[in-house]
Design a protein around this motif. Structure first.
Motif, PDB file in Angstrom:
ATOM      1  N   GLY A  69       0.801  -1.210   0.000  1.00  0.00           N
ATOM      2  CA  GLY A  69       0.000   0.000   0.000  1.00  0.00           C
ATOM      3  C   GLY A  69       0.832   1.256   0.000  1.00  0.00           C
ATOM      4  O   GLY A  69       2.037   1.235   0.225  1.00  0.00           O
ATOM      5  N   GLY A  70       0.156   2.364  -0.264  1.00  0.00           N
ATOM      6  CA  GLY A  70       0.796   3.672  -0.270  1.00  0.00           C
ATOM      7  C   GLY A  70      -0.177   4.721  -0.772  1.00  0.00           C
ATOM      8  O   GLY A  70      -1.387   4.486  -0.859  1.00  0.00           O
ATOM      9  N   ASP A  71       0.346   5.877  -1.106  1.00  0.00           N
ATOM     10  CA  ASP A  71      -0.470   6.978  -1.603  1.00  0.00           C
ATOM     11  C   ASP A  71      -1.157   6.610  -2.913  1.00  0.00           C
ATOM     12  O   ASP A  71      -0.623   5.833  -3.708  1.00  0.00           O
ATOM     13  N   ARG A  72      -2.324   7.210  -3.141  1.00  0.00           N
ATOM     14  CA  ARG A  72      -2.987   7.077  -4.436  1.00  0.00           C
ATOM     15  C   ARG A  72      -2.140   7.767  -5.490  1.00  0.00           C
ATOM     16  O   ARG A  72      -1.496   8.782  -5.215  1.00  0.00           O
ATOM     17  N   ALA A  73      -2.160   7.249  -6.693  1.00  0.00           N
ATOM     18  CA  ALA A  73      -1.405   7.847  -7.786  1.00  0.00           C
ATOM     19  C   ALA A  73      -1.991   9.196  -8.195  1.00  0.00           C
ATOM     20  O   ALA A  73      -1.263  10.136  -8.510  1.00  0.00           O
ATOM     21  N   ASN A  74      -3.322   9.293  -8.174  1.00  0.00           N
ATOM     22  CA  ASN A  74      -4.012  10.524  -8.586  1.00  0.00           C
ATOM     23  C   ASN A  74      -5.026  10.903  -7.531  1.00  0.00           C
ATOM     24  O   ASN A  74      -6.016  10.214  -7.351  1.00  0.00           O
ATOM     25  N   GLY A  75      -4.780  11.986  -6.816  1.00  0.00           N
ATOM     26  CA  GLY A  75      -5.741  12.444  -5.834  1.00  0.00           C
ATOM     27  C   GLY A  75      -5.322  12.127  -4.409  1.00  0.00           C
ATOM     28  O   GLY A  75      -4.299  11.505  -4.162  1.00  0.00           O
ATOM     29  N   ILE A  76      -6.180  12.567  -3.489  1.00  0.00           N
ATOM     30  CA  ILE A  76      -5.885  12.343  -2.075  1.00  0.00           C
ATOM     31  C   ILE A  76      -6.272  10.923  -1.676  1.00  0.00           C
ATOM     32  O   ILE A  76      -7.116  10.300  -2.296  1.00  0.00           O
ATOM     33  N   GLY A  77      -5.638  10.429  -0.639  1.00  0.00           N
ATOM     34  CA  GLY A  77      -6.000   9.123  -0.112  1.00  0.00           C
ATOM     35  C   GLY A  77      -4.909   8.098  -0.291  1.00  0.00           C
ATOM     36  O   GLY A  77      -3.765   8.419  -0.629  1.00  0.00           O
ATOM     37  N   GLU A  78      -5.288   6.849  -0.043  1.00  0.00           N
ATOM     38  CA  GLU A  78      -4.335   5.744  -0.065  1.00  0.00           C
ATOM     39  C   GLU A  78      -4.911   4.557  -0.813  1.00  0.00           C
ATOM     40  O   GLU A  78      -6.122   4.373  -0.873  1.00  0.00           O
ATOM     41  N   LEU A 126       0.922 -12.728  -9.795  1.00  0.00           N
ATOM     42  CA  LEU A 126       0.722 -11.780  -8.694  1.00  0.00           C
ATOM     43  C   LEU A 126       1.656 -12.027  -7.518  1.00  0.00           C
ATOM     44  O   LEU A 126       1.971 -11.096  -6.771  1.00  0.00           O
ATOM     45  N   ASP A 127       2.092 -13.252  -7.320  1.00  0.00           N
ATOM     46  CA  ASP A 127       2.885 -13.617  -6.151  1.00  0.00           C
ATOM     47  C   ASP A 127       4.093 -12.709  -5.918  1.00  0.00           C
ATOM     48  O   ASP A 127       4.313 -12.264  -4.797  1.00  0.00           O
ATOM     49  N   PRO A 128       4.889 -12.384  -6.957  1.00  0.00           N
ATOM     50  CA  PRO A 128       6.054 -11.527  -6.694  1.00  0.00           C
ATOM     51  C   PRO A 128       5.711 -10.080  -6.309  1.00  0.00           C
ATOM     52  O   PRO A 128       6.578  -9.348  -5.840  1.00  0.00           O
ATOM     53  N   LEU A 129       4.465  -9.672  -6.483  1.00  0.00           N
ATOM     54  CA  LEU A 129       4.071  -8.298  -6.171  1.00  0.00           C
ATOM     55  C   LEU A 129       3.717  -8.102  -4.696  1.00  0.00           C
ATOM     56  O   LEU A 129       3.520  -6.977  -4.254  1.00  0.00           O
ATOM     57  N   PHE A 130       3.639  -9.193  -3.960  1.00  0.00           N
ATOM     58  CA  PHE A 130       3.352  -9.131  -2.531  1.00  0.00           C
ATOM     59  C   PHE A 130       4.577  -9.594  -1.760  1.00  0.00           C
ATOM     60  O   PHE A 130       5.240 -10.550  -2.156  1.00  0.00           O
ATOM     61  N   PRO A 131       4.876  -8.953  -0.624  1.00  0.00           N
ATOM     62  CA  PRO A 131       6.066  -9.339   0.137  1.00  0.00           C
ATOM     63  C   PRO A 131       5.918 -10.719   0.775  1.00  0.00           C
ATOM     64  O   PRO A 131       4.833 -11.091   1.228  1.00  0.00           O
ATOM     65  N   GLN A 139       4.289   5.398   3.544  1.00  0.00           N
ATOM     66  CA  GLN A 139       3.325   6.409   3.975  1.00  0.00           C
ATOM     67  C   GLN A 139       3.547   7.766   3.303  1.00  0.00           C
ATOM     68  O   GLN A 139       2.700   8.647   3.411  1.00  0.00           O
ATOM     69  N   TYR A 140       4.661   7.929   2.615  1.00  0.00           N
ATOM     70  CA  TYR A 140       4.943   9.202   1.946  1.00  0.00           C
ATOM     71  C   TYR A 140       4.976   9.080   0.434  1.00  0.00           C
ATOM     72  O   TYR A 140       5.230  10.048  -0.260  1.00  0.00           O
ATOM     73  N   GLY A 141       4.766   7.899  -0.086  1.00  0.00           N
ATOM     74  CA  GLY A 141       4.844   7.694  -1.522  1.00  0.00           C
ATOM     75  C   GLY A 141       4.059   6.466  -1.937  1.00  0.00           C
ATOM     76  O   GLY A 141       3.053   6.109  -1.339  1.00  0.00           O
ATOM     77  N   ARG A 142       4.586   5.821  -2.963  1.00  0.00           N
ATOM     78  CA  ARG A 142       3.888   4.692  -3.564  1.00  0.00           C
ATOM     79  C   ARG A 142       4.921   3.643  -3.953  1.00  0.00           C
ATOM     80  O   ARG A 142       5.707   3.867  -4.875  1.00  0.00           O
ATOM     81  N   PRO A 143       4.927   2.494  -3.284  1.00  0.00           N
ATOM     82  CA  PRO A 143       5.886   1.452  -3.643  1.00  0.00           C
ATOM     83  C   PRO A 143       5.694   0.988  -5.086  1.00  0.00           C
ATOM     84  O   PRO A 143       4.587   1.031  -5.635  1.00  0.00           O
ATOM     85  N   GLU A 144       6.762   0.533  -5.687  1.00  0.00           N
ATOM     86  CA  GLU A 144       6.725   0.047  -7.063  1.00  0.00           C
ATOM     87  C   GLU A 144       5.703  -1.084  -7.228  1.00  0.00           C
ATOM     88  O   GLU A 144       5.011  -1.169  -8.239  1.00  0.00           O
ATOM     89  N   SER A 145       5.598  -1.941  -6.219  1.00  0.00           N
ATOM     90  CA  SER A 145       4.653  -3.062  -6.306  1.00  0.00           C
ATOM     91  C   SER A 145       3.205  -2.576  -6.413  1.00  0.00           C
ATOM     92  O   SER A 145       2.380  -3.204  -7.081  1.00  0.00           O
ATOM     93  N   VAL A 146       2.880  -1.452  -5.776  1.00  0.00           N
ATOM     94  CA  VAL A 146       1.521  -0.905  -5.858  1.00  0.00           C
ATOM     95  C   VAL A 146       1.259  -0.400  -7.272  1.00  0.00           C
ATOM     96  O   VAL A 146       0.173  -0.604  -7.821  1.00  0.00           O
ATOM     97  N   LEU A 177       0.674  -3.502  -9.359  1.00  0.00           N
ATOM     98  CA  LEU A 177      -0.667  -4.036  -9.114  1.00  0.00           C
ATOM     99  C   LEU A 177      -1.728  -3.165  -9.787  1.00  0.00           C
ATOM    100  O   LEU A 177      -2.686  -3.684 -10.367  1.00  0.00           O
ATOM    101  N   ALA A 178      -1.549  -1.849  -9.747  1.00  0.00           N
ATOM    102  CA  ALA A 178      -2.490  -0.943 -10.403  1.00  0.00           C
ATOM    103  C   ALA A 178      -2.495  -1.181 -11.916  1.00  0.00           C
ATOM    104  O   ALA A 178      -3.555  -1.160 -12.548  1.00  0.00           O
ATOM    105  N   ASP A 179      -1.324  -1.417 -12.501  1.00  0.00           N
ATOM    106  CA  ASP A 179      -1.242  -1.721 -13.932  1.00  0.00           C
ATOM    107  C   ASP A 179      -1.903  -3.059 -14.246  1.00  0.00           C
ATOM    108  O   ASP A 179      -2.581  -3.203 -15.263  1.00  0.00           O
ATOM    109  N   THR A 180      -1.720  -4.030 -13.373  1.00  0.00           N
ATOM    110  CA  THR A 180      -2.301  -5.355 -13.575  1.00  0.00           C
ATOM    111  C   THR A 180      -3.824  -5.290 -13.527  1.00  0.00           C
ATOM    112  O   THR A 180      -4.510  -5.945 -14.303  1.00  0.00           O
ATOM    113  N   PHE A 181      -4.344  -4.506 -12.610  1.00  0.00           N
ATOM    114  CA  PHE A 181      -5.796  -4.369 -12.440  1.00  0.00           C
ATOM    115  C   PHE A 181      -6.235  -2.971 -12.881  1.00  0.00           C
ATOM    116  O   PHE A 181      -6.919  -2.259 -12.141  1.00  0.00           O
ATOM    117  N   GLU A 182      -5.849  -2.589 -14.082  1.00  0.00           N
ATOM    118  CA  GLU A 182      -6.071  -1.237 -14.589  1.00  0.00           C
ATOM    119  C   GLU A 182      -7.548  -0.845 -14.592  1.00  0.00           C
ATOM    120  O   GLU A 182      -7.907   0.262 -14.188  1.00  0.00           O
TER     121      GLU A 182
END
Length: 183
Positions: free
Chosen positions: A27-36, A75-80, A145-152, A155-160
């Protein structure tokens, strides 16, 4: 895909009969807009995506959906697999009454005392605390909490399609609940 309130999604997690320590999250910040953004999944339960924002310090609002029925090889490699810099996460239902809270506090006190008296690791303490609290879901999490991990982002690209739909739903929710101007 059915968009629902984010707490309903967490309710599905709490009510699943899955192995509690089999969950993983990113998890992390939303790419566009406020929130997570938060993705969490379990190999036998599925992958869930929730988008939330803090309306005020006491109220979180959001939406979510199940985006996959299982964590597959893609999906497995995208989760720790192990706790990293993002740490661990846990989901817990609220206590039903004072007796249940007192029982949980006693179990928790025993766990903390046992770990204080013997050599231990932070991961072992966390797992024992989650067991003492009967947490239905916990595990490693990659979180920024201050950005967006690469895995997020991956995942966003996978579930566009889900990403776009949930973004639109959350933006509508924010627009409905945010007062602008003076009254």
């Amino acid at each position: 895909m059915r968009v629902r309130d984010w707490q309903d999604i967490l309710g599905d997690v709490v009510e699943s009969d899955a192995d509690p320590n089999g969950w993983r999250a990113a998890g992390g910040d939303r790419a566009n807009g406020i929130g997570e953004d938060l993705y969490f999944g379990h190999p036998s339960v599925g992958v869930f995506h929730v988008k939330t924002y803090a309306k005020n310090p006491y109220e979180v609002q959001g939406v979510g959906a199940e985006v996959a029925r299982k964590i597959d090889d893609e999906l497995d490699p995208l989760f720790p697999e192990e706790p990293g810099d993002g740490g661990m996460f846990g989901v817990r239902q609220g206590m039903e009454d004072e007796d249940e809270a007192e029982d949980a506090a006693s179990r928790l006190e025993e766990v903390v005392q046992a770990h204080a008296d013997a050599p231990t690791t932070p991961d072992a303490l966390f797992e024992d605390v989650m067991d003492a609290l009967d947490s239905p879901a916990y595990g490693p999490m990659e979180y920024d909490q201050y950005g967006r991990p690469e895995s997020v982002d991956e995942l966003a690209d996978t579930f566009e399609e889900a990403e776009e739909l949930l973004d639109a739903e959350l933006d509508d929710l924010i627009d409905e609940s945010v007062d602008r101007g003076f009254h």
